[in-house]
Scaffold this motif. Sequence first.
Motif, PDB file in Angstrom:
ATOM      1  N   VAL A 182       0.857  -1.183   0.000  1.00 52.92           N
ATOM      2  CA  VAL A 182       0.000   0.000   0.000  1.00 52.92           C
ATOM      3  C   VAL A 182       0.899   1.241   0.000  1.00 52.92           C
ATOM      4  O   VAL A 182       2.020   1.217   0.531  1.00 52.92           O
ATOM      5  N   LEU A 183       0.428   2.340  -0.601  1.00 53.31           N
ATOM      6  CA  LEU A 183       1.218   3.571  -0.631  1.00 53.31           C
ATOM      7  C   LEU A 183       1.645   3.948   0.783  1.00 53.31           C
ATOM      8  O   LEU A 183       0.812   4.011   1.694  1.00 53.31           O
ATOM      9  N   PRO A 184       2.928   4.227   1.002  1.00 50.33           N
ATOM     10  CA  PRO A 184       3.405   4.518   2.372  1.00 50.33           C
ATOM     11  C   PRO A 184       2.670   5.682   3.023  1.00 50.33           C
ATOM     12  O   PRO A 184       2.361   5.637   4.217  1.00 50.33           O
ATOM     13  N   GLN A 185       2.367   6.727   2.245  1.00 55.73           N
ATOM     14  CA  GLN A 185       1.688   7.885   2.842  1.00 55.73           C
ATOM     15  C   GLN A 185       0.265   7.546   3.247  1.00 55.73           C
ATOM     16  O   GLN A 185      -0.262   8.084   4.236  1.00 55.73           O
ATOM     17  N   THR A 186      -0.373   6.629   2.524  1.00 52.26           N
ATOM     18  CA  THR A 186      -1.718   6.200   2.898  1.00 52.26           C
ATOM     19  C   THR A 186      -1.685   5.455   4.220  1.00 52.26           C
ATOM     20  O   THR A 186      -2.519   5.677   5.109  1.00 52.26           O
ATOM     21  N   ARG A 187      -0.719   4.566   4.348  1.00 47.58           N
ATOM     22  CA  ARG A 187      -0.603   3.812   5.602  1.00 47.58           C
ATOM     23  C   ARG A 187      -0.393   4.754   6.783  1.00 47.58           C
ATOM     24  O   ARG A 187      -1.003   4.580   7.851  1.00 47.58           O
ATOM     25  N   GLU A 188       0.419   5.800   6.603  1.00 41.79           N
ATOM     26  CA  GLU A 188       0.690   6.700   7.727  1.00 41.79           C
ATOM     27  C   GLU A 188      -0.564   7.466   8.143  1.00 41.79           C
ATOM     28  O   GLU A 188      -0.837   7.640   9.335  1.00 41.79           O
ATOM     29  N   VAL A 189      -1.344   7.930   7.186  1.00 36.56           N
ATOM     30  CA  VAL A 189      -2.588   8.626   7.515  1.00 36.56           C
ATOM     31  C   VAL A 189      -3.535   7.681   8.265  1.00 36.56           C
ATOM     32  O   VAL A 189      -4.206   8.081   9.226  1.00 36.56           O
ATOM     33  N   ILE A 190      -3.582   6.426   7.838  1.00 39.57           N
ATOM     34  CA  ILE A 190      -4.406   5.422   8.519  1.00 39.57           C
ATOM     35  C   ILE A 190      -3.937   5.221   9.956  1.00 39.57           C
ATOM     36  O   ILE A 190      -4.750   5.153  10.894  1.00 39.57           O
ATOM     37  N   GLU A 191      -2.636   5.129  10.155  1.00 40.45           N
ATOM     38  CA  GLU A 191      -2.106   4.922  11.502  1.00 40.45           C
ATOM     39  C   GLU A 191      -2.431   6.107  12.412  1.00 40.45           C
ATOM     40  O   GLU A 191      -2.772   5.922  13.588  1.00 40.45           O
ATOM     41  N   THR A 192      -2.324   7.319  11.854  1.00 42.34           N
ATOM     42  CA  THR A 192      -2.679   8.505  12.642  1.00 42.34           C
ATOM     43  C   THR A 192      -4.138   8.442  13.054  1.00 42.34           C
ATOM     44  O   THR A 192      -4.490   8.725  14.205  1.00 42.34           O
ATOM     45  N   ARG A 193      -5.006   8.077  12.107  1.00 42.32           N
ATOM     46  CA  ARG A 193      -6.440   8.011  12.387  1.00 42.32           C
ATOM     47  C   ARG A 193      -6.760   6.890  13.377  1.00 42.32           C
ATOM     48  O   ARG A 193      -7.663   7.030  14.218  1.00 42.32           O
ATOM     49  N   ALA A 194      -6.058   5.766  13.265  1.00 43.91           N
ATOM     50  CA  ALA A 194      -6.403   4.575  14.060  1.00 43.91           C
ATOM     51  C   ALA A 194      -6.039   4.714  15.531  1.00 43.91           C
ATOM     52  O   ALA A 194      -6.769   4.221  16.402  1.00 43.91           O
ATOM     53  N   LYS A 195      -4.939   5.390  15.812  1.00 46.01           N
ATOM     54  CA  LYS A 195      -4.405   5.385  17.182  1.00 46.01           C
ATOM     55  C   LYS A 195      -5.398   5.883  18.227  1.00 46.01           C
ATOM     56  O   LYS A 195      -5.652   5.184  19.222  1.00 46.01           O
ATOM     57  N   PRO A 196      -6.007   7.053  18.076  1.00 46.23           N
ATOM     58  CA  PRO A 196      -6.938   7.503  19.125  1.00 46.23           C
ATOM     59  C   PRO A 196      -8.236   6.718  19.183  1.00 46.23           C
ATOM     60  O   PRO A 196      -8.972   6.822  20.163  1.00 46.23           O
ATOM     61  N   ARG A 747       9.147  17.131  10.741  1.00 38.51           N
ATOM     62  CA  ARG A 747       9.261  18.491  11.280  1.00 38.51           C
ATOM     63  C   ARG A 747       9.834  18.452  12.696  1.00 38.51           C
ATOM     64  O   ARG A 747      10.625  19.306  13.086  1.00 38.51           O
ATOM     65  N   SER A 748       9.417  17.452  13.465  1.00 34.48           N
ATOM     66  CA  SER A 748       9.891  17.295  14.840  1.00 34.48           C
ATOM     67  C   SER A 748       9.774  15.831  15.219  1.00 34.48           C
ATOM     68  O   SER A 748       8.805  15.164  14.858  1.00 34.48           O
ATOM     69  N   ALA A 749      10.739  15.348  15.958  1.00 29.90           N
ATOM     70  CA  ALA A 749      10.737  13.941  16.363  1.00 29.90           C
ATOM     71  C   ALA A 749       9.539  13.614  17.239  1.00 29.90           C
ATOM     72  O   ALA A 749       9.118  12.455  17.324  1.00 29.90           O
ATOM     73  N   THR A 750       8.963  14.616  17.899  1.00 35.72           N
ATOM     74  CA  THR A 750       7.840  14.376  18.810  1.00 35.72           C
ATOM     75  C   THR A 750       6.497  14.706  18.171  1.00 35.72           C
ATOM     76  O   THR A 750       5.460  14.646  18.843  1.00 35.72           O
ATOM     77  N   GLY A 751       6.497  15.050  16.872  1.00 33.26           N
ATOM     78  CA  GLY A 751       5.258  15.452  16.211  1.00 33.26           C
ATOM     79  C   GLY A 751       4.313  14.304  15.953  1.00 33.26           C
ATOM     80  O   GLY A 751       4.702  13.124  15.974  1.00 33.26           O
ATOM     81  N   ILE A 752       3.062  14.646  15.692  1.00 33.61           N
ATOM     82  CA  ILE A 752       2.064  13.631  15.354  1.00 33.61           C
ATOM     83  C   ILE A 752       2.330  13.114  13.940  1.00 33.61           C
ATOM     84  O   ILE A 752       3.127  13.691  13.184  1.00 33.61           O
ATOM     85  N   GLY A 753       1.639  12.031  13.576  1.00 34.82           N
ATOM     86  CA  GLY A 753       1.762  11.482  12.239  1.00 34.82           C
ATOM     87  C   GLY A 753       1.012  12.316  11.219  1.00 34.82           C
ATOM     88  O   GLY A 753       0.363  13.320  11.540  1.00 34.82           O
ATOM     89  N   ALA A 754       1.066  11.894   9.975  1.00 37.77           N
ATOM     90  CA  ALA A 754       0.458  12.647   8.878  1.00 37.77           C
ATOM     91  C   ALA A 754      -1.056  12.659   9.003  1.00 37.77           C
ATOM     92  O   ALA A 754      -1.679  11.662   9.371  1.00 37.77           O
ATOM     93  N   VAL A 755      -1.644  13.818   8.677  1.00 36.46           N
ATOM     94  CA  VAL A 755      -3.107  13.931   8.649  1.00 36.46           C
ATOM     95  C   VAL A 755      -3.627  14.086   7.223  1.00 36.46           C
ATOM     96  O   VAL A 755      -4.833  14.109   6.996  1.00 36.46           O
ATOM     97  N   SER A 756      -2.730  14.198   6.262  1.00 34.32           N
ATOM     98  CA  SER A 756      -3.141  14.200   4.854  1.00 34.32           C
ATOM     99  C   SER A 756      -2.086  13.460   4.047  1.00 34.32           C
ATOM    100  O   SER A 756      -1.002  13.159   4.544  1.00 34.32           O
ATOM    101  N   ALA A 757      -2.391  13.175   2.787  1.00 41.14           N
ATOM    102  CA  ALA A 757      -1.534  12.309   1.990  1.00 41.14           C
ATOM    103  C   ALA A 757      -0.247  12.987   1.533  1.00 41.14           C
ATOM    104  O   ALA A 757       0.692  12.315   1.140  1.00 41.14           O
ATOM    105  N   ALA A 758      -0.201  14.322   1.550  1.00 42.05           N
ATOM    106  CA  ALA A 758       0.996  15.049   1.123  1.00 42.05           C
ATOM    107  C   ALA A 758       1.542  15.854   2.292  1.00 42.05           C
ATOM    108  O   ALA A 758       0.788  16.356   3.137  1.00 42.05           O
ATOM    109  N   ALA A 759       2.854  15.998   2.337  1.00 42.55           N
ATOM    110  CA  ALA A 759       3.506  16.648   3.480  1.00 42.55           C
ATOM    111  C   ALA A 759       3.010  18.068   3.691  1.00 42.55           C
ATOM    112  O   ALA A 759       2.880  18.535   4.827  1.00 42.55           O
TER     113      ALA A 759
END
Length: 963
Positions: A182-196, A747-759
Amino acid sequence: MTRTSISQLEARDSFIPRHIGPSAAEQQAMLDTLGYASRAALIDAIVPAGIRKKSKLELGQFYDPMPEEAALAKLKGIASKNKVLKSFIGQGYYGTHTPKVILRNIFENPAWYTAYTPYQPEISQGRLEAILNFQQVLTDLTGMGIANSSMLDEGTAAAEAMTLIQRVGKSASNVFYVADDVLPQTREVIETRAKPLDIEVRTIKAEDVGSLNESCFGVLLQYPGVNGEVRDYRAAVERLHAAGAMVVVAADLLALTLLTPPGEWGADVVVGNSQRFGVPLGFGGPHAGYLATRDEYKRSMPGRLVGVTVDSQGNQAYRLALQTREQHIRREKATSNICTAQVLLAVMASMYAVYHGPEGLKRIAERVHRYTAVLATNLEQLGYTLANQTFFDTITVVTDRAAQLHAAAVAKGYNLRHIDAGQVGISLDETTTREDLAALWSVFAEGSGKSAPDFDAIEAAVETEFPKALCRTSAYLTHPTFHRYHAEHEMLRYLRALADKDLALDRTMIPLGSCTMKLNATSEMIPVTWPEFSSIHPLVPGDQSVGYREMIDQLEQMLCAVTGYAAVSLQPNAGSQGEYAGLLVIQKYHQARGEGHRNICLIPSSAHGTNPASASMVGMKVVVTACDENGNVDLGDLRAKAEQYSNDLACVMVTYPSTHGVFEEGIQELCEIVHSHGGQVYIDGANMNALVGVAAPGSFGGDVSHLNLHKTFCIPHGGGGPGVGPIGVGAHLAQFLPNQRSTGYERSATGIGAVSAAAYGSASILPISWMYIAMMGGQGLTEATETAILNANYIARRLAPHYPVLYTGHDGLVAHECILDLRPLTDETGISNEDVAKRLMDFGFHAPTMSFPVPGTLMIEPTESESKAELDRFIEAMITIHAEIEKVKRGEYDKMDNPLKGAPHTAEVVTADDWKHTYSREVAAFPVASLRKKKYWPPVGRADNVYGDRNLFCGCAPIEDYE
């Protein structure tokens, strides 16, 4: 003769009076109506002294306003630092040719890009038809039963699909599997959404999906995979369904013209991106994502849905269906916080399909596939091994020379996909030529001593390079719309005919409260189509996007100065996503302090519906606080609830000025109350157009705000999207702003994951806001805010004798918008706010915001861009309508047969031989004299919403309607 200096002459060549509608004399006339000597005196009377900005708006090098040509030249210099190479990177983004008829007549046409979301369907029939075409393209190509009117991007579409199948599925598991291709950026947005949401995201090798034994509620597959492989998942899907799991497939629309669609092999939801259907790369956005699913899930589907209904004369009409604005109704129980779409981009993609038709799309796809097969053969003849044996447009080359190959490709003007030290990815597209293949061959052949291959001989020998069992056999795009407009003349006329049906800012003021429909200046729009911005792939090497990142850095600094915050992230690509990102940042802040248990979000009852929906999405518990009789936040109730939930208080979400259009005096006290109990203050930036240069949320107590660049900062609404919803944060939260680690943006090592597909979210439209701020400067931005407040108060004062203004502050003043209360008139006459909204169409106006935030009302926001002449024209219309209501009240008009209940009146109705009404045709069509010279005719009568939902149909009209 008075001598005028060059400096004085140049000062008059300013953009400010071109953006701000009323002249100095007109502003003074309005101030006289209000009883104030100056604009400054008016603002002092409205804005609480405690938050009133005392100093100039410090914008550094951008404080002094720049003339249009100077700003364009400066931005061109920045853009020139980008390097425009041809990118064969793929990973969800492809080169494409935007047909020039679409470029000029949609993308660059204010009739399309200045329109608002089609909540008033009678004056939105053109774009509704175009969106309906988009939905038809999706259902046809994916093989699914129903599709929505677009998502924000592929990543968020996949995340929404994940939560959709969890809602509608029967599995009790909280596990969601993602295939490893799966596209890596898609997976990251999913992980951000899934965690909470406590969803556990696991990875599975794509080739092992068919043997998955662990319990899960769903699996996400990519078709074709990011590395090019085209897999036959039919047996795997059957096995997953038997085990109680559901399947989401992220699919390439162009590939689906050749490949068996996922709907034919069992997919439950299909998502993806329509970018390669004629939408520029734009460094990652905006692009219209899509989501298609089974018909039985239509009432749980997130986002917008266009449906077919009938109007008051029984004629076909289009409208938004089912869950329209469900956030404002269901609030924290809403299935999604997405309240917009990517309409402009979806329209472009739909018209790409209309223009090319099924045969044209298939030709493009076959050509791309054939070129890829030729390239694969060439590389294998050179001795390279391919990691994937099946493909549509992407091959992955195994090599120990990856770094050298990338460098050699760049030297010849090409970007390839960086995978790792042992693999190079190549994704071809519609723009690929024979010359490109020759150049790529020379890159890979360097040092081999071999001569260039015979292209025609190899092309004649290659075959279909994906499983024969996956060759598509079903028809698609059979509707006449996709066969009629292939000649440019026909296409041009079709686009013009659709645009003529709609009301946008190029025709009239759109006085929508809370939506800020202001000038989208041509000089702001021009840079969007420059190749230096439009033709950059989001994953190019850093030295190729220097100009982009410089522009982005400058815009972030501008927005920090405007808001009083320490840092800004431009990644969220809609206001709803800004809310979501801001709450995730607050959540991460509490977790970093060892207080991750804080999960209570206080939200006043007057808040935008997306606020509670966003809080629910991040796993917070919404506690509603009361408002007093004047519409203000009840500080006593808020204090009591802050104390009650003190140990668990995460934040408050408050809109300022209030949703009721008033500068509440207690905003600083509200911030102090929440801070004293360990919470953070989220200030919704929907009403920032009343604050810029006058007050700053980061200075009067806010910790986080999202901004709507498509409101305050002039990015056009595009008929319901694109938007940009960046967040500004205080210094203590800056380290938690979004990253996109999957594509190398941290942007920062402590930042949240991606919330959209592009940086950087919808990067290609950020130059619009940059241009606006540069041309207005600190002085101009402040003048714009003050004029917006002046315009709103002028309308409120002029209309107050006819319609009660529901909430006001000192001296009967409002902020940048006002609410007219029609409920007393409704009680007396039966005439509703909807009747007034539809009657305004006969005057050539879009209605104000209906029933929000108070049912039975109209909320008006005129913005600073409207001249006094346009304000007076609107006021005349509203006073004329009030006189018509009075006639109903006096019995001169029948309660059911009157110009308001009959509105809007189409040309067909007014010119019919049979006129059934007791009021005259003249009253119906020309209620004021000026309409005889300039008249907009609504294309349909009042849409029947109930009929549309009971008889839901969300595709192009049946073919027999055209026969």
